[in-house]
Design a protein around this motif. Structure first.
Motif, PDB file in Angstrom:
ATOM      1  N   ILE A 166      21.279  -0.898  28.318  1.00  0.00           N
ATOM      2  CA  ILE A 166      21.884  -2.226  28.403  1.00  0.00           C
ATOM      3  C   ILE A 166      23.174  -2.235  27.590  1.00  0.00           C
ATOM      4  N   ARG A 167      24.232  -2.739  28.193  1.00  0.00           N
ATOM      5  CA  ARG A 167      25.506  -2.878  27.500  1.00  0.00           C
ATOM      6  C   ARG A 167      25.763  -4.351  27.191  1.00  0.00           C
ATOM      7  N   VAL A 168      26.696  -4.596  26.303  1.00  0.00           N
ATOM      8  CA  VAL A 168      27.009  -5.965  25.899  1.00  0.00           C
ATOM      9  C   VAL A 168      27.405  -6.799  27.108  1.00  0.00           C
ATOM     10  N   SER A 169      28.150  -6.213  28.025  1.00  0.00           N
ATOM     11  CA  SER A 169      28.618  -6.943  29.206  1.00  0.00           C
ATOM     12  C   SER A 169      27.490  -7.312  30.160  1.00  0.00           C
ATOM     13  N   ASP A 170      26.308  -6.719  29.966  1.00  0.00           N
ATOM     14  CA  ASP A 170      25.168  -7.020  30.841  1.00  0.00           C
ATOM     15  C   ASP A 170      24.411  -8.272  30.396  1.00  0.00           C
ATOM     16  N   VAL A 171      24.783  -8.818  29.249  1.00  0.00           N
ATOM     17  CA  VAL A 171      24.032  -9.932  28.658  1.00  0.00           C
ATOM     18  C   VAL A 171      24.702 -11.262  28.957  1.00  0.00           C
ATOM     19  N   ARG A 172      23.883 -12.230  29.372  1.00  0.00           N
ATOM     20  CA  ARG A 172      24.351 -13.594  29.562  1.00  0.00           C
ATOM     21  C   ARG A 172      23.442 -14.516  28.746  1.00  0.00           C
TER      22      ARG A 172
ATOM     23  N   TYR B 205      22.062 -12.178  16.991  1.00  0.00           N
ATOM     24  CA  TYR B 205      22.271 -10.748  16.772  1.00  0.00           C
ATOM     25  C   TYR B 205      23.687 -10.340  17.183  1.00  0.00           C
ATOM     26  N   MET B 206      24.128 -10.795  18.344  1.00  0.00           N
ATOM     27  CA  MET B 206      25.446 -10.420  18.846  1.00  0.00           C
ATOM     28  C   MET B 206      26.551 -10.985  17.962  1.00  0.00           C
ATOM     29  N   GLU B 207      26.343 -12.179  17.433  1.00  0.00           N
ATOM     30  CA  GLU B 207      27.328 -12.772  16.522  1.00  0.00           C
ATOM     31  C   GLU B 207      27.420 -11.979  15.227  1.00  0.00           C
TER      32      GLU B 207
ATOM     33  N   GLN C 238      34.294  -5.026  22.695  1.00  0.00           N
ATOM     34  CA  GLN C 238      32.919  -4.531  22.544  1.00  0.00           C
ATOM     35  C   GLN C 238      32.103  -4.624  23.829  1.00  0.00           C
ATOM     36  N   GLN C 239      32.674  -5.095  24.893  1.00  0.00           N
ATOM     37  CA  GLN C 239      31.912  -5.381  26.114  1.00  0.00           C
ATOM     38  C   GLN C 239      31.215  -4.167  26.723  1.00  0.00           C
TER      39      GLN C 239
ATOM     40  N   LEU D  63      24.273  -2.382  23.845  1.00  0.00           N
ATOM     41  CA  LEU D  63      23.831  -3.565  23.114  1.00  0.00           C
ATOM     42  C   LEU D  63      23.128  -3.177  21.819  1.00  0.00           C
ATOM     43  N   PHE D  64      22.306  -2.139  21.887  1.00  0.00           N
ATOM     44  CA  PHE D  64      21.598  -1.664  20.701  1.00  0.00           C
ATOM     45  C   PHE D  64      21.940  -0.199  20.462  1.00  0.00           C
ATOM     46  N   VAL D  65      22.364   0.105  19.242  1.00  0.00           N
ATOM     47  CA  VAL D  65      22.639   1.493  18.865  1.00  0.00           C
ATOM     48  C   VAL D  65      21.852   1.804  17.599  1.00  0.00           C
ATOM     49  N   ASN D  66      21.625   3.091  17.352  1.00  0.00           N
ATOM     50  CA  ASN D  66      20.866   3.475  16.162  1.00  0.00           C
ATOM     51  C   ASN D  66      21.753   3.415  14.918  1.00  0.00           C
TER      52      ASN D  66
END
Length: 340
Positions: A167-173, A205-207, A216-217, A221-224
């Motif tokens: 999942i990438r940041v751009s995939d989130v709504r 979390y995103m904020e 960042q798009q 979305l989550f990295v180690n």
């Protein structure tokens, strides 16, 4: 036509055919790649030849059967055995295009059937157990809060781990209706809705991670902690860390070990218990066939119990107060003889 050796075909199959010509998904390619580092040493042992001397004449149905049997003898599951066979069959089809002289032996291997296995019981958590799990992360610090969001999104969406880590940041709504674009098997995509609670957590979390900027798009979305994409093992580690904590508090009521896939099963069972249509559950989970989704209906003991109660309600009940088997010698004699 020059008779190319087995080494040539295996290397071409893995490096060119899988990822390029056929365009298989990353997960399928990884699964197929695991088969041949096991198969080739087996063939060397079975034939007594070094790797560079193996030929297509050594790739026989007898040797393939022996390899599959060796997997089971080593403790591999039927599912793993069938995955290795699928990789071998794909290899056979590839070789057939270039080496028709081996058609007979390759077709024999292609005719091998997958092995049926006993249906394993689905492992899933109750709402109470899931609540215990989500209470464990220490959300007052950065990494504990991220762990909480990870577990929440996994359980709220029911996505596969392979889908989750991509999942990438751009995939989130996060605006209504909140949802996540999931890139599933076979290159298929689907929008999966998320609850208001999950959406609020994800937005926070995103904020905090400064992910709401244009730059960042395309980031995951989550990295180690190294800033790299999570692996399956990384997500499994996070889940097991909190499972250990819950199990220590509830040793008789919480399993000692679970895979992330358990959260997928949990989502499906919760939807079913809320009487959601199987079609909706199928679409949320991204199942290709309804038969895959129907396994949850067969597992739902609550609905089974309800069906039994409804069916038995129409049958007149026996008045147990009138039963006096102690004073009924004929009935007592019959019971004694019946139980012999």
């Amino acid at each position: 036509m020059k008779n190319k050796n087995l080494q040539y075909y295996v290397s071409t199959f893995l490096t060119t055919y899988l990822g390029g010509d056929r365009g298989l998904s990353e997960n399928t390619s990884l699964s197929y790649n695991k088969a041949f580092p096991l198969l080739i040493p087996y063939l060397c042992t079975a034939t007594g030849k070094p790797i560079n001397k193996l030929s297509m004449d050594d790739f026989t149905i007898e040797n393939v059967k022996g390899f599959l049997n060796s997997l089971e003898e080593a403790g591999n599951s039927i599912s793993t055995r069938n995955q290795r066979l699928a990789a071998i069959k794909s290899f056979c089809r590839f070789v057939l295009e270039d080496s028709p002289q081996h058609m007979y032996s390759l077709q024999q291997i292609l005719n091998l059937k997958t092995k049926k296995s006993d249906t394993t019981e689905l492992t899933y958590l109750s709402a109470t157990q899931l609540g215990w799990l989500l209470e464990e992360p220490d959300y007052t610090n950065r990494y504990g809060f991220k762990d909480l969001v990870i577990l929440t999104i996994l359980s709220d969406t029911g996505v596969r781990v392979s889908e989750f880590i991509n999942i990438r940041v751009s995939d989130v709504r996060t605006v209504s209706p909140a949802q996540i674009l999931i890139h599933g098997k076979g290159g298929k995509t689907r929008w999966v809705p998320i609850s208001t609670k999950a959406s609020d957590l994800l937005k926070t979390y995103m904020e905090k991670e400064n992910l709401l900027t244009v730059i960042q798009q395309e980031r995951y979305l989550f990295v180690n902690r190294s800033g790299k994409q999570f692996t399956r093992a990384g997500i499994t580690y996070i889940l097991q860390k909190y499972i250990d904590l819950v199990h220590a508090k509830h040793p008789l009521e919480f399993p000692e070990k679970l895979s992330p896939h358990c959260l997928r099963h949990t989502k499906a069972m919760m939807l079913l218990e809320m009487n959601q249509n199987l079609i909706y559950i199928r679409d949320i989970l991204g199942h290709e066939h309804m038969k895959t989704t129907e396994i949850y209906a067969r597992t739902d003991s609550k609905q089974i119990r309800q069906a039994v109660e409804e069916a038995s309600a129409a049958v007149p009940a026996v008045d147990s107060d009138k039963i006096d088997y102690k004073g009924n010698k004929e009935l007592l004699s019959w019971l004694v003889n019946y139980c012999k």
